[in-house]
Design a protein around this motif. Structure first.
Motif, PDB file in Angstrom:
ATOM      1  N   ILE A  57      -0.049   9.845  11.226  1.00 50.72           N
ATOM      2  CA  ILE A  57      -0.593   9.136  10.065  1.00 50.72           C
ATOM      3  C   ILE A  57      -1.450   7.944  10.515  1.00 50.72           C
ATOM      4  O   ILE A  57      -1.292   7.431  11.619  1.00 50.72           O
ATOM      5  N   VAL A  58      -2.363   7.564   9.647  1.00 50.50           N
ATOM      6  CA  VAL A  58      -3.099   6.305   9.794  1.00 50.50           C
ATOM      7  C   VAL A  58      -3.089   5.654   8.414  1.00 50.50           C
ATOM      8  O   VAL A  58      -3.620   6.214   7.461  1.00 50.50           O
ATOM      9  N   VAL A  59      -2.413   4.508   8.310  1.00 52.36           N
ATOM     10  CA  VAL A  59      -2.320   3.816   7.022  1.00 52.36           C
ATOM     11  C   VAL A  59      -3.350   2.691   6.959  1.00 52.36           C
ATOM     12  O   VAL A  59      -3.556   1.965   7.924  1.00 52.36           O
ATOM     13  N   THR A  60      -4.015   2.596   5.821  1.00 56.07           N
ATOM     14  CA  THR A  60      -4.928   1.471   5.573  1.00 56.07           C
ATOM     15  C   THR A  60      -4.487   0.744   4.311  1.00 56.07           C
ATOM     16  O   THR A  60      -4.430   1.347   3.239  1.00 56.07           O
ATOM     17  N   GLN A  61      -4.133  -0.516   4.447  1.00 54.25           N
ATOM     18  CA  GLN A  61      -3.715  -1.299   3.282  1.00 54.25           C
ATOM     19  C   GLN A  61      -4.815  -2.269   2.905  1.00 54.25           C
ATOM     20  O   GLN A  61      -5.275  -3.050   3.729  1.00 54.25           O
TER      21      GLN A  61
ATOM     22  N   HIS B 271      -6.162  -5.526  -8.010  1.00 54.52           N
ATOM     23  CA  HIS B 271      -6.258  -4.117  -7.629  1.00 54.52           C
ATOM     24  C   HIS B 271      -6.055  -3.935  -6.128  1.00 54.52           C
ATOM     25  O   HIS B 271      -6.798  -4.491  -5.327  1.00 54.52           O
ATOM     26  N   ASN B 272      -5.028  -3.183  -5.769  1.00 53.34           N
ATOM     27  CA  ASN B 272      -4.724  -2.906  -4.367  1.00 53.34           C
ATOM     28  C   ASN B 272      -4.730  -1.412  -4.108  1.00 53.34           C
ATOM     29  O   ASN B 272      -4.499  -0.615  -5.019  1.00 53.34           O
ATOM     30  N   THR B 273      -4.975  -1.043  -2.866  1.00 48.64           N
ATOM     31  CA  THR B 273      -4.826   0.368  -2.510  1.00 48.64           C
ATOM     32  C   THR B 273      -4.023   0.511  -1.226  1.00 48.64           C
ATOM     33  O   THR B 273      -4.035  -0.384  -0.373  1.00 48.64           O
ATOM     34  N   TYR B 274      -3.339   1.626  -1.130  1.00 50.29           N
ATOM     35  CA  TYR B 274      -2.540   1.952   0.049  1.00 50.29           C
ATOM     36  C   TYR B 274      -2.934   3.375   0.412  1.00 50.29           C
ATOM     37  O   TYR B 274      -2.680   4.305  -0.346  1.00 50.29           O
ATOM     38  N   THR B 275      -3.621   3.522   1.535  1.00 49.66           N
ATOM     39  CA  THR B 275      -4.161   4.832   1.893  1.00 49.66           C
ATOM     40  C   THR B 275      -3.448   5.402   3.113  1.00 49.66           C
ATOM     41  O   THR B 275      -3.301   4.714   4.114  1.00 49.66           O
TER      42      THR B 275
ATOM     43  N   GLN C   1      -6.265  -7.724  10.436  1.00 46.83           N
ATOM     44  CA  GLN C   1      -5.444  -7.291   9.292  1.00 46.83           C
ATOM     45  C   GLN C   1      -5.315  -5.773   9.225  1.00 46.83           C
ATOM     46  O   GLN C   1      -4.232  -5.252   8.952  1.00 46.83           O
ATOM     47  N   PHE C   2      -6.379  -5.060   9.507  1.00 46.43           N
ATOM     48  CA  PHE C   2      -6.298  -3.597   9.412  1.00 46.43           C
ATOM     49  C   PHE C   2      -5.206  -3.058  10.332  1.00 46.43           C
ATOM     50  O   PHE C   2      -4.287  -2.356   9.892  1.00 46.43           O
TER      51      PHE C   2
END
Ligand SMILES: Cc1ncc(C[n+]2csc(CCOP(=O)(O)OP(=O)(O)O)c2C)c(N)n1
Ligand SMILES: Cc1ncc(C[n+]2csc(CCOP(=O)(O)OP(=O)(O)O)c2C)c(N)n1
Ligand code: SF4
Ligand code: SF4
Ligand SMILES: [Mg+2]
Ligand SMILES: [Mg+2]
Lengths: 583, 283, 583, 283
Positions: A36-40, A50-54, A355-356
């Motif tokens: 996995i690679v998560v991007t918050q 508005h937030n996203t969690y990918t 941060q990423f």
């Protein structure tokens, strides 16, 4: 329909529990054997906005975040408005029925039917897992476990919600986007960059961490606090960053391997302390987790714009090293390397992340801790002849180190220029001896620089240069081009490939000091060189020219607060054409 | 048995007649009275004339940045609680540049003894007003007189319930030595503000000026009476009380850290079994 | 025996009144029409130790401190021990008889006979003036005037002591080292670098200066305090440097042109404020007076080792300019230029000086203040359409500036990324617009860079590169070589001259940003290029390579706390030979 | 006539139920009561949830660095004393990172009104202990409870003879507005510590917790009685006094500067004749 890898974005307001669902989905995927690679991507507020969690997941190795969204999980209507355009061809939207859009692409989830208000996210998670075709039981197990810490009934209700969502979604076969089963493999850790930094520090023998909360660095001390009692270290929240860095220096002087973690603005306040550590030759590891500046900037987003700042921070001249992890594994190992360098050369050493990477969860092979050594501050007083000279002039500039209280010897040091015994001096010949001694350490550090990692054939048509967290994006961009799977957005690079062209990558895990012998040849042999960085001015390119004279005129920069993706690189290359000019 | 000789005699960079000489002597006496060998003591100082003091005796010394002695001392004490940690610096260093750390050290109640050479002036930088300079005190940098109200470190420390708050005067070396002994013995943060004449830049608060005003707190005075301490803290213009002005038994900061039960953090091995457990949590 | 120029060193303890005598001698010389270059070398203590005050004087223009001492005035024995070796052939020692040495070179002064203890220095001054053959009456007048501020009897006693010393010395003809009379000229100012910076600031309209005392910068605020009431400005001693820089930013935001002055360690604490000024686009002039580091280093000595630190100080990316005066006149004019740049581009601008220049008194032609304009913060509210947008995006990146309270408009700014109206935003497209806007100002600043000053013919055999206070030493070194007056120490250069070689100089009054078009040609045309800097690593050379790719491999550095002299340069060249390698 | 509408209505980034909303309302009421038009007011804030407040009304705003509001406000006030300068930020910003400036502002007695949103927590960074968090207060970052003694801003301010020291509570909007009006009217430094529930991260010091304890100082209470004020400053656990706790008439800092007699420093021409005189001194 099968997808591998698949790109899942969950969107909603702060406080809606995105992170909880996202992390749980990530864990289920990791346990399922996927990479996995998560991007918050979140705002500087606690509720609303508005937030996203990918989460990008697949059976193969994944290195970077990607752009088109295959599955958009909308916890509110705004998510659809904002991210609809990013949906891939054949992509699906999973949305609560109250705000679902009227389209074949959108599956309206009857969340109310799955569970009461509080457990709706878990219901949605059930839907996502079914759509992905993940094994129901193991997934449900993870849900129970995750909420097990709370009251049992909470765990059960969540499990029920999950199963209800799962069962309902199984019937919506046209929306299935199944991930092929992943190869069976041993258990892996799920870590983000900051957790890996904390674990690397502890494995290296860190005993002291002082900090002042600052996004995106705070999760490093928080992780350390979680294991402090068990691992025997002290983590202290200081009154400000100046206190934090000076406390750490004091602890280190007394013999405790130490670390501080902060972000640009907090680091700015530590700069005088950096110079103090150098002058007193006190080991300290300083983690700078970058976010967009200047000043407060965008507190919760990502950038790579503090490289030159960190490289020259502190008045006067002294040695330092800057390590810039590009993966979660590197966060662990380079933090260890920083502790080793700090102890070996007795001064400030840096870990530069952002941060990423700090927030990016990945599946990581367990570290073999049995073979990881710790740093050993101070030698055996018996082995050193009296009187002890803390700043003894030696060949390589490194003085034998003793800690106070370990024997009858006295340890003396001073922020003023000093004689070998550490006492204040205004003797100008002593001054030059100590300057030469301190700077002699530069040679040792330079000799041990971790070489940049090169991929591709010897003289590529295009060489992409990167550092730190941009590593994955550049490598995936290159391999895609070489393999020709660029798809429509890949024209720019496909041209290269079309006429048999090749793409190489040159990645810098250590960005200071730079040793031209390690990379100049690659730069000179490549037909075209492009430097890719998360900043506006091309700071690594500047340092490369400063060190080697080689001018990378083509620079791709990103500074809107989001991480660089392979797609971003290719668009930039397209806009540059063969001719150059910044993105 | 420790003797004053163990602390040595060194040449200083101070002006003839400076109160620092007496302070240095009182310091040595206090350390001897506390029966401490030099290698068990760590002095942390900042920058200023006062901050040079630790260079003039035998001990472990970390002479750091202007204003930052307390955090360094706090870190060192936490890393090795077996060290006796003494902070020694000037009024500008401790109350000016270092003001925020002063507040935090009192709140932490870290077991550090802070000895302030209070000459009510910035000496090393040639005589600008310091936080403790009297309001209206005229200097080259304050030709109309210092515009800020004098900082009263004793009042602030007492108001914040600091563990141990004392005042002494370089004109009373034995009293000073005793305050230092008591401050070191006290478990928790100990502030000792020492009135120290600066013959070069403070022509107002001279030896005679202090001598005339300083008086020892009477036998009946109870340093554990907060209200009384608060009153004593404000005595200044006419008469200046010296002695232990306030004291309490708040637990020292170190007591909050279970890990320190195992002694100093120095030289510990990494518990690999524990680390493996920790990693398991991330599976 | 006649000497022109003459090099006079006065040595003694701190507290012995060296500075008073030295300054008085300097004033007498300046009033006599001579040029001077003063070098003050003192310790970080108030009494005792060993200090020197060196005055170089002559009828021609002098640009640098020089080494052999013609007249050594010893106020104590240590001075003779320490500086005897530096005495030029034919040089004399003027020493109090109690510690005078037994030699023809030494003239034992019966100070006791001239006056009682307190006035002895003035007696010695009388001796020096007689030895130099300076006009007795005008000199005596200066003495009376200098002490006139004190009680009249003090002035008289000093005058008497002076005359007694003068009369006695006139008889010691063999020790005479007479300065030829200087050409009559109008009155000139006697200023050191810091006084000139303060005056330049006031002439530019400075209204606010906040500071925290730190050698060698303190005399700037002290000079301002001396004229604050008369010129109408506020100079405030802050609780620390962080407060100093933030106060100045607040004052500037409210419309008062402002300045802060500090040294390396204090500047380190201002770094976060630098980034704040850039983000809020608030004008501020920051003077950094360098001293040797790291940390406290040598608090009272000189160095040029904070160049790269200042160039990259502050997190995030933003425009700045760094001006580095090389003369006292430049201290005045470049400070004015810094105020103009700060106002024009609304951000932090730097003046980078050092202890040598800060304390170096020189004779300066009076400035024509009637033609010096001031900066004008903020425009006319009427001229700007409502609503007022503090950070309006414009072509060159500069937004029309208004100050709060000047009208009904509202002035809003934020250290967070902001929209044009100054309010906090997390909109990522607004972010990139504002970054582009801020960085657009770099173009304007680059277009206005003060070009480096070149001397010598077009393709010299040797080109000496310098910045800041090293200007004079390099220029005198070069002219000496070219004129062949190098004397014995000049072999290295004489070789060059011998075979008809030439020496050129390239001096940088502005060191950031660097514009290669302005200097690259000179570097490329020279047979040999050597960069001369008061640091160990060659920081200007590094910046030059970063900007132009040109690598100046031969670097002469000094970092023992003393200023670079022509003699130091030539010795370094000798030791380097034709081949290169650092000093 | 100024009306509350002049200060506008804006969307905020705060959590539903946060005490900040009431504080914002009280602030507007207070400004209107003080009869100030928006353009005559300059808000200076730091970083935090509280520090966002000035963005939610019409006024001049300098939203600066975390902890550094007071120096910015001091500089702005000295540059233009005609501006009404209000500092508004959180407890962490004002008493933590900004501690040294808090001490200096009290000593300067600069005519700035400082309104602290005191939620006893670091809100924006997700709930670490702040200086005013109760000792033992448990957070993610302080699992064993905050180890430092709670910072008592009122006690320190009174102990240092701050010009105006008041406390209010977001549950008493009118009282709050009145405190703000009085604080702005006071010539000199005015501290108003406002108890402000944080519904997201402080589950101990809730609206109910404050409501239960807050009581208005009785009519007979004399804020000019220092001893009484010192006592009131320590009241906390059981009952918490709100109102003007202490006040005096120390001259404001601006009065020390003759040059301000001529009004703001803004837009003045350089007096060339004077400059020529100054230069003459260097001949
Ligand atoms: C960050 C920083 N700012 C300023 C200085 C310059 N400085 C050195 S000592 C000093 C003041 C000393 O006053 P005090 O602490 O009272 O000591 P004293 O000399 O009076 O004994 C200052 C401002 C410095 N060294 N570092
Ligand atoms: C120099 C610096 N350090 C740390 C931070 C991170 N930070 C932002 S807000 C904050 C704390 C806010 O707490 P408080 O002032 O009480 O405001 P609240 O959010 O509780 O209203 C911190 C530590 C920062 N922005 N700058
Ligand atoms: S300047 Fe003052 S404090 Fe410093 S040594 Fe001299 S007399 Fe003492
Ligand atoms: S986190 Fe707390 S203080 Fe911040 S807005 Fe939410 S409730 Fe209010
Ligand atoms: Mg002092
Ligand atoms: Mg708060």
């Amino acid at each position: 329909m099968k997808l591998d890898p698949v790109n899942i974005m969950i969107g909603g307001e702060a406080g809606q529990g995105l992170a909880t669902v996202g992390e749980l989905l990530s864990r289920i995927l990791v346990r399922g054997g996927y990479s996995i690679v998560v991007t918050q991507s979140y705002q500087s507020r606690i509720r609303g906005g508005h937030n996203t969690y990918t989460v990008r997941a697949g059976t193969g190795d994944l290195e970077a975040p990607r752009e088109p969204i295959d599955i958009l999980v909308a916890l509110n209507g705004e998510t659809i408005e904002k991210h609809r355009p990013e949906l891939a061809g054949g992509g699906v939207i999973l949305a609560g029925e109250s705000f679902a859009e009227e389209s074949d692409a959108c599956l309206a989830m009857p969340l109310g039917a799955f569970a009461q208000e509080t457990y709706r996210n878990t219901g949605a998670l059930g839907v996502v897992c079914a759509v992905l075709g993940l094994d129901r039981e193991t997934a449900a197990g993870s849900v129970t476990e995750a909420f097990g810490k709370k009251k049992p009934e909470v765990a059960d209700s969540n499990r029920d919600a999950f199963l209800a969502g799962y069962a309902w979604a199984e019937k919506q076969s046209s929306y299935a986007r199944k991930l092929p089963a992943a190869a069976k493999r041993g258990a892996r850790l799920m870590l983000n960059g900051n957790q890996a930094i904390a674990l690397g520090a502890v494995s290296a023998g860190a005993r002291f961490c002082s900090f002042y909360p600052m996004t995106p660095s705070t999760s490093i001390p928080l992780t350390l606090i979680g294991l402090a009692d068990k691992m025997g270290l002290i983590v202290e929240q200081a009154e400000d960053e100046i206190a934090a860095v000076n406390m750490a220096i004091g602890a280190s002087f007394a013999g405790a391997p130490c670390m501080v973690a902060t972000s640009g603005g907090g680091f700015a306040l530590m700069v005088e302390g950096v110079s103090l550590a150098a002058m007193t030759e006190t080991p300290i590891v300083i983690v700078v987790a970058q976010r967009p500046g200047p000043a407060t900037g965008l507190p919760t987003r990502t950038e790579q714009a503090d490289l030159e700042f960190v490289a020259f921070a502190g008045h006067g001249e002294f040695p330092r090293a800057i390590l810039a992890p590009g993966t979660v594994e590197e966060c662990f190992h380079l933090t260890r390397a920083a502790f080793d360098l700090a102890e070996r050369y007795q001064g400030p050493m840096f870990v530069l992340t952002d941060q990423f990477l700090a927030d990016s969860l990945r599946a990581v092979e367990p570290f073999d801790v049995t073979h990881l050594d710790r740093v050993r501050p101070g030698g055996d007083p018996g082995s050193i002849e009296a009187p002890y000279l803390r700043h003894r002039v030696t060949e390589g500039g490194v003085s034998p180190r003793l800690v106070p209280g370990a024997g009858a010897h006295l340890v003396v040091t001073d922020s003023d220029e000093h004689t070998e015994d550490g006492h204040l001096t205004e003797d100008l010949s002593e001054r030059t001896r100590q300057v030469d001694k301190r700077l002699a350490k530069v040679r040792g550090i330079a000799a041990g620089v971790i070489p940049p990692v090169y991929t591709g054939d010897d003289a590529p048509d295009l060489l992409l240069v990167s550092w730190g967290s941009t590593r994955g994006a550049v490598r995936e961009a290159a391999s895609l081009v070489s393999s020709g799977n660029g798809g429509s957005v890949w024209e720019a690079m496909d041209e290269i490939r079309a006429d048999g062209g090749t793409v190489g990558t040159l990645h810098f895990p250590q960005v200071w000091p730079l040793v031209p012998e390690q990379f100049l040849g690659h730069l000179e042999r490549a037909k075209r060189v492009v430097c890719v960085e998360g900043n506006a001015t091309g700071q690594l390119a500047n340092l490369i020219r400063r060190a080697s004279g080689f001018d990378i005129t083509e620079r791709i920069g990103r500074y809107d607060g989001l991480p660089i993706t392979p797609e971003y690189i290719s668009r930039a290359l397209e806009s540059m054409g063969g001719t150059g000019g910044g993105a | 048995m420790v003797s004053i000789e163990d602390y040595g005699e060194f040449e200083t960079a101070w002006c003839p007649g400076c109160g620092n000489f007496a302070l240095l002597e009182g310091m040595k006496k206090g350390l001897v009275a506390a029966e401490l060998e030099p290698h068990r003591v760590l002095f942390v100082s900042g920058i200023g004339q006062a901050a040079k003091a630790p260079h003039y005796l035998n001990a472990n010394v970390f002479d750091g940045l202007h204003g930052r002695s307390l955090p360094v001392a706090t870190g060192a004490k936490l890393a090795n609680p077996e060290l006796t940690v003494v902070v020694e610096s000037g009024d500008g260093c401790c109350y000016g540049e270092g003001g925020n750390h002063f507040l935090a050290a009192i709140r932490r109640n870290i077991d550090v003894t802070m000895i302030v050479h209070d000459n009510q002036i910035y000496g090393l930088t040639k005589g600008q007003a310091s936080p403790t300079s009297a309001e209206g005190h005229i200097t080259k940098a304050q030709p109309h007189g210092a515009p800020l109200e004098r900082f009263n470190p004793i009042a602030v420390a007492v108001a914040m319930h600091a563990g141990f708050v004392a005042r002494s005067f370089t004109g009373m070396t034995d009293h000073l030595a005793e305050m230092i002994r008591l401050g070191i013995r006290h478990r928790g943060f100990a502030l000792i503000d020492v009135l120290q004449p600066c013959v070069s830049y403070n022509r107002v608060n001279t030896f005679a000026w202090y001598k005339k005003r300083c008086y020892e707190l009477p036998a009946g005075y109870d340093p554990r009476n907060h209200a009384a301490a608060m009153q004593a803290a404000y005595e200044w213009e006419e008469r200046i009380p010296v002695g232990v002005i306030y004291q309490n038994d708040r637990p020292p900061f170190e007591d909050h850290f279970p890990v320190l039960g195992g002694g100093p953090l120095v030289g510990r091995e990494v518990d690999r079994a524990a680390l493996k457990d920790v990693l398991k949590k991330f599976v």
